[in-house]
Design a protein around this motif. Structure first.
Motif, PDB file in Angstrom:
ATOM      1  N   PRO A  25      57.063  17.162-119.102  1.00 51.13           N
ATOM      2  CA  PRO A  25      56.648  16.637-117.880  1.00 51.13           C
ATOM      3  C   PRO A  25      55.866  17.772-116.869  1.00 51.13           C
ATOM      4  CG  PRO A  25      58.234  15.161-118.135  1.00 51.13           C
ATOM      5  CD  PRO A  25      58.503  16.348-119.284  1.00 51.13           C
ATOM      6  N   TYR A  31      50.607  13.615-118.636  1.00 53.06           N
ATOM      7  CA  TYR A  31      51.589  12.963-117.674  1.00 53.06           C
ATOM      8  C   TYR A  31      51.107  13.408-116.368  1.00 53.06           C
ATOM      9  CZ  TYR A  31      56.492  12.494-116.346  1.00 53.06           C
ATOM     10  OH  TYR A  31      57.645  11.977-115.700  1.00 53.06           O
ATOM     11  N   GLU A  35      51.042  10.866-112.963  1.00 54.30           N
ATOM     12  CA  GLU A  35      51.645  11.149-111.700  1.00 54.30           C
ATOM     13  C   GLU A  35      50.725  10.834-110.560  1.00 54.30           C
ATOM     14  OE1 GLU A  35      54.957  14.734-112.849  1.00 54.30           O
ATOM     15  OE2 GLU A  35      52.916  15.201-112.268  1.00 54.30           O
ATOM     16  N   ALA A 412      63.619  14.862-111.575  1.00 53.84           N
ATOM     17  CA  ALA A 412      62.920  14.484-112.820  1.00 53.84           C
ATOM     18  C   ALA A 412      63.130  13.151-113.371  1.00 53.84           C
ATOM     19  CB  ALA A 412      63.501  15.470-113.975  1.00 53.84           C
ATOM     20  N   HIS A 413      64.164  12.417-112.912  1.00 54.74           N
ATOM     21  CA  HIS A 413      64.475  11.050-113.459  1.00 54.74           C
ATOM     22  C   HIS A 413      63.597   9.817-112.551  1.00 54.74           C
ATOM     23  CE1 HIS A 413      67.102   7.623-114.174  1.00 54.74           C
ATOM     24  NE2 HIS A 413      66.872   7.183-113.083  1.00 54.74           N
ATOM     25  N   ASP A 416      59.872  10.361-113.752  1.00 56.26           N
ATOM     26  CA  ASP A 416      59.859   9.804-115.045  1.00 56.26           C
ATOM     27  C   ASP A 416      59.902   8.234-115.164  1.00 56.26           C
ATOM     28  OD1 ASP A 416      59.373  10.735-117.597  1.00 56.26           O
ATOM     29  OD2 ASP A 416      61.243   9.425-118.287  1.00 56.26           O
ATOM     30  N   ARG A 417      60.868   7.641-114.200  1.00 55.99           N
ATOM     31  CA  ARG A 417      60.952   6.453-114.179  1.00 55.99           C
ATOM     32  C   ARG A 417      59.831   5.811-113.622  1.00 55.99           C
ATOM     33  NH1 ARG A 417      64.494   5.340-109.200  1.00 55.99           N
ATOM     34  NH2 ARG A 417      62.415   4.964-108.239  1.00 55.99           N
ATOM     35  N   VAL A 419      56.754   7.018-113.387  1.00 61.29           N
ATOM     36  CA  VAL A 419      55.461   7.323-114.427  1.00 61.29           C
ATOM     37  C   VAL A 419      55.577   6.447-115.617  1.00 61.29           C
ATOM     38  CG1 VAL A 419      54.600   9.029-116.078  1.00 61.29           C
ATOM     39  CG2 VAL A 419      55.127   9.590-113.703  1.00 61.29           C
ATOM     40  N   ASN A 420      56.849   6.004-116.181  1.00 57.91           N
ATOM     41  CA  ASN A 420      57.026   5.073-117.408  1.00 57.91           C
ATOM     42  C   ASN A 420      57.225   3.996-117.152  1.00 57.91           C
ATOM     43  OD1 ASN A 420      55.927   7.440-119.314  1.00 57.91           O
ATOM     44  ND2 ASN A 420      57.737   8.399-118.775  1.00 57.91           N
TER      45      ASN A 420
END
Length: 425
Positions: A25, A31, A35, A412-413, A416-417, A419-420
């Motif tokens: 990321p 990615y 965002e 980061a968590h 990522d949560r 974004v995905n």
């Protein structure tokens, strides 16, 4: 000196895991595209403070590359703060070219269309030559705008999923009431750093690096355990935001942040112990004593500050998702934004707020702190572009985080949560 504290912060947040964290990321253009679409165009973004536009007609323009937008933020005649896209309804020219100013109305420099401070279209040259033009339908496009504790936020989503209060208060309700409005004097810097915005923010949300990056400047200000570690007092993670509390060394000027505003024994101790090792710092503190226009009593601060109740509490790091760093201390606060310009380029806007100083000695103290904090900031920035270059070699696919870097993992968590989230659904 602290006892070694085995907090095991991660045990309270098992959903974050303890394993390596992917670095893709930080270097992936696709990615970053996600965002932009799912974070920066959908969430509340800090853009300024109310003191910047105190009078009707005062405005500033915020260019948000991550959102592909330019936003006018203006105070209207009723005292309300409005935000709207800087795009004329006629031929799409930008309405305002200046970064800030004062206006009775906004006039497009291309064909002279006029808009009031609420964005309503009020004037069209040669209006009779247009076809069925109803000015009521063609004002500037409004952007969601609200204020929390004097901080102005905007949201480019036409229908924000959460109000600003719903976004902020689950994590930050207990710091409401901090005297932000009494701390208005300070200094600021901005710079562009060639690194990913998350990599830049990560460098400011842990104290693990302080002994090394800041070894010759402020490392002595942090309370140190017997083994040399600088464990935080505590950390909190929420759905979006996160917080970290740090203890200081009251024998140092920088580690005793309320010395200049509270004075007394704490200040005398910091002056005495710093007089030999850091005589200029001690002189600045001595000159500034009693000069601040606002006195800070610990008992008057909101209960969410120093929530562990530690005697040597130094400051709390509050990270407002996605990119707003708000460090609160007994006598000043720092407000930094790490705003992406592209996948590998970040605009850092750093502002430091102090109470106004009444004396020349107080202003000398502020000048000393300005230089000291500038040097600390430069030390922080010194590693970022090298780290980005190293990540982009692709040699390492993951980074290893220790317990006291919980906020880096949480950041980061959460990204990522979001974004995905559709992919995983």
């Amino acid at each position: 000196m602290n006892k070694v504290i085995k907090l095991h912060l991660h045990d309270r947040y098992p959903e974050l895991g303890k394993g390596p964290v992917p670095v893709e990321p930080y270097i992936s253009a696709p990615y970053f595209d996600k965002e932009q679409a799912k974070i920066f165009k959908k969430t509340w973004l800090h853009v300024g403070r109310v003191e910047e536009i105190p009078k009707a007609g005062d405005y500033f323009v915020k260019d948000l590359e991550a959102c592909e937008a330019s936003i006018i933020v203006v105070r209207d005649k009723a005292g309300c703060i409005n935000a709207m896209h800087n795009v004329c309804s006629h031929r799409m020219n930008q309405i305002v070219y200046e970064k800030r100013g004062q206006a009775r109305k906004f006039f497009c420099k291309f064909h002279g269309w006029a808009y009031d401070l609420e964005g309503k279209l009020t004037g069209v040259p040669e209006e009779e030559s247009f076809f069925d033009l109803d000015k009521c339908d063609h004002g500037l496009t409004r952007v969601a705008c609200d204020v929390w504790q004097g901080f102005i936020f905007i949201n480019l989503d036409p229908n924000p999923a959460l109000s600003l209060a719903e976004f902020m208060q689950p994590m930050f309700r207990d710091i409401e009431g901090y005297p932000f409005d009494k701390i208005t004097t300070g200094f600021q810097w901005s710079t562009v750093v060639n690194c990913n915005w998350k990599l830049a923010l990560d460098a400011f949300q842990e104290a693990y690096h302080v002994a090394y990056v800041h070894g010759r400047s402020i490392a002595d200000a942090i309370d140190t355990a017997a083994d040399g570690a600088m464990p935080p007092l505590d950390a909190l993670c929420g759905e979006f935001h996160r917080r970290l509390s740090i203890a200081g060394n009251p024998k140092s000027v920088y580690g005793n942040p309320n010395a200049v505003t509270a004075g007394g024994a704490a200040a005398q101790q910091a002056i005495a112990d710093s007089a030999t090792a850091k005589p200029i710092a001690a002189a600045a503190l001595r000159a500034g004593l009693g000069s601040a226009t606002h006195q800070f009593r610990k008992e008057d601060l909101p209960k969410g500050m120093n929530w562990t109740g530690h005697d040597n509490w130094l400051f709390d790091i509050n990270v407002v998702f996605p990119d707003f760093y708000l460090s609160l201390r007994p006598n000043y606060f720092q407000a930094y934004n790490f705003r992406p310009l592209s996948q590998g380029k970040t605009l850092l806007e750093a502002r430091v707020y102090y109470p106004e100083m009444k004396t020349a000695g107080g202003r000398f103290y502020l000048e000393y702190m300005k230089v000291a904090l500038r040097d600390v900031l430069l030390e922080d920035l010194s590693t970022l572009e090298r780290t980005q270059s190293a990540v982009q070699t692709g040699v390492k696919k993951e980074m290893l985080l220790q317990d006291f870097e919980l906020l880096v993992r949480h950041g980061a968590h959460v990204v990522d949560r979001i974004v995905n989230e559709e992919t995983k659904a």
